[in-house]
Design a protein around this motif. Structure first.
Motif, PDB file in Angstrom:
ATOM      1  N   ARG A 146      55.396  27.918  44.336  1.00  0.00           N
ATOM      2  CA  ARG A 146      54.354  26.686  44.605  1.00  0.00           C
ATOM      3  C   ARG A 146      53.412  27.255  45.696  1.00  0.00           C
ATOM      4  N   MET A 147      54.158  27.621  46.958  1.00  0.00           N
ATOM      5  CA  MET A 147      53.394  27.904  48.105  1.00  0.00           C
ATOM      6  C   MET A 147      52.053  29.007  47.638  1.00  0.00           C
ATOM      7  N   LEU A 148      52.637  30.070  46.759  1.00  0.00           N
ATOM      8  CA  LEU A 148      51.706  31.007  46.329  1.00  0.00           C
ATOM      9  C   LEU A 148      50.597  30.475  45.326  1.00  0.00           C
ATOM     10  N   SER A 149      50.949  29.575  44.732  1.00  0.00           N
ATOM     11  CA  SER A 149      49.973  28.712  43.920  1.00  0.00           C
ATOM     12  C   SER A 149      49.026  27.901  44.443  1.00  0.00           C
ATOM     13  N   GLU A 150      49.509  27.103  45.502  1.00  0.00           N
ATOM     14  CA  GLU A 150      48.584  26.191  46.345  1.00  0.00           C
ATOM     15  C   GLU A 150      47.809  27.008  47.297  1.00  0.00           C
ATOM     16  N   SER A 151      48.254  28.245  47.603  1.00  0.00           N
ATOM     17  CA  SER A 151      47.358  29.125  48.496  1.00  0.00           C
ATOM     18  C   SER A 151      46.333  29.655  47.703  1.00  0.00           C
ATOM     19  N   GLN A 152      46.613  29.981  46.412  1.00  0.00           N
ATOM     20  CA  GLN A 152      45.722  30.697  45.658  1.00  0.00           C
ATOM     21  C   GLN A 152      44.646  29.727  45.092  1.00  0.00           C
ATOM     22  N   GLU A 153      45.064  28.363  44.756  1.00  0.00           N
ATOM     23  CA  GLU A 153      44.119  27.524  44.639  1.00  0.00           C
ATOM     24  C   GLU A 153      43.081  27.164  45.679  1.00  0.00           C
ATOM     25  N   ARG A 154      43.815  26.927  47.118  1.00  0.00           N
ATOM     26  CA  ARG A 154      42.837  26.905  48.063  1.00  0.00           C
ATOM     27  C   ARG A 154      41.951  28.198  48.321  1.00  0.00           C
ATOM     28  N   GLU A 155      42.148  29.347  47.951  1.00  0.00           N
ATOM     29  CA  GLU A 155      41.346  30.467  48.218  1.00  0.00           C
ATOM     30  C   GLU A 155      40.206  30.123  47.208  1.00  0.00           C
ATOM     31  N   GLU A 156      40.509  29.804  45.914  1.00  0.00           N
ATOM     32  CA  GLU A 156      39.338  29.710  44.752  1.00  0.00           C
ATOM     33  C   GLU A 156      38.653  28.698  45.170  1.00  0.00           C
ATOM     34  N   MET A 157      39.203  27.511  45.431  1.00  0.00           N
ATOM     35  CA  MET A 157      38.348  26.343  46.090  1.00  0.00           C
ATOM     36  C   MET A 157      37.291  26.605  47.376  1.00  0.00           C
TER      37      MET A 157
END
Length: 157
Positions: A142-153
């Motif tokens: 979940r932490m990785l997914s959230e980090s990836q989403e923040r990066e993409e945003m």
């Protein structure tokens, strides 16, 4: 989907291999005879191990007093120096077969007391160990997914 790399580290003879084999379903029996694994004992190799790691699980035998002190070194080398968050870390108090597992939290250094801890007893409650480890993996994912989403945003904006 992405890969998750979790390091399973700790002092010699704490049960890392038995635990790793159990968690990865590569062993048939839980109470097999001890056979030491040729581990990476040289600090010069540690940076290469940490490369691209998403989390660290520190395994120790709480019945061995020197392990309680030694895991402070593992914490400094693999967690503190890498800037990992508490959610990316897990302490595993691994109880050897026949040790009469004490499930109280052992006396640890203050920085280690902040980390989540599970007790591992593969003879008495193997599936509970697997469930707790899977919860930890889910948290890291979940932490990785959230980090990836923040990066993409941030790229979009």
């Amino acid at each position: 989907m992405f890969k998750v790399k979790i390091l399973l580290i700790g002092p010699s003879e704490c049960g890392k291999t038995a635990l790793a084999n159990f968690l990865s379903d590569t062993t048939e029996s839980i109470g097999a005879d001890y056979s030491p694994t040729q581990g990476v004992r040289f600090e010069s190799c540690w940076p290469a191990l940490m490369k691209d790691s998403n989390g660290v699980a520190v395994v120790f035998n709480p019945d061995v007093p020197s392990h309680l002190k030694e895991i402070e070194t593992w914490y400094s080398a693999f967690i503190s120096s890498q800037g990992l968050l508490e959610g990316q870390c897990l302490l595993i108090a691994h109880h050897k077969p026949g040790s009469g597992a004490d499930t109280n939290r052992p006396s640890l250094a203050p920085q280690l007391n902040k980390l989540p801890l599970i007790h591992s007893n593969l003879e008495e409650e193997p599936e509970e160990v697997r469930q707790e480890f899977n919860k930890y993996l889910g948290k890291v994912m979940r932490m990785l997914s959230e980090s990836q989403e923040r990066e993409e945003m941030s790229i979009i904006t």
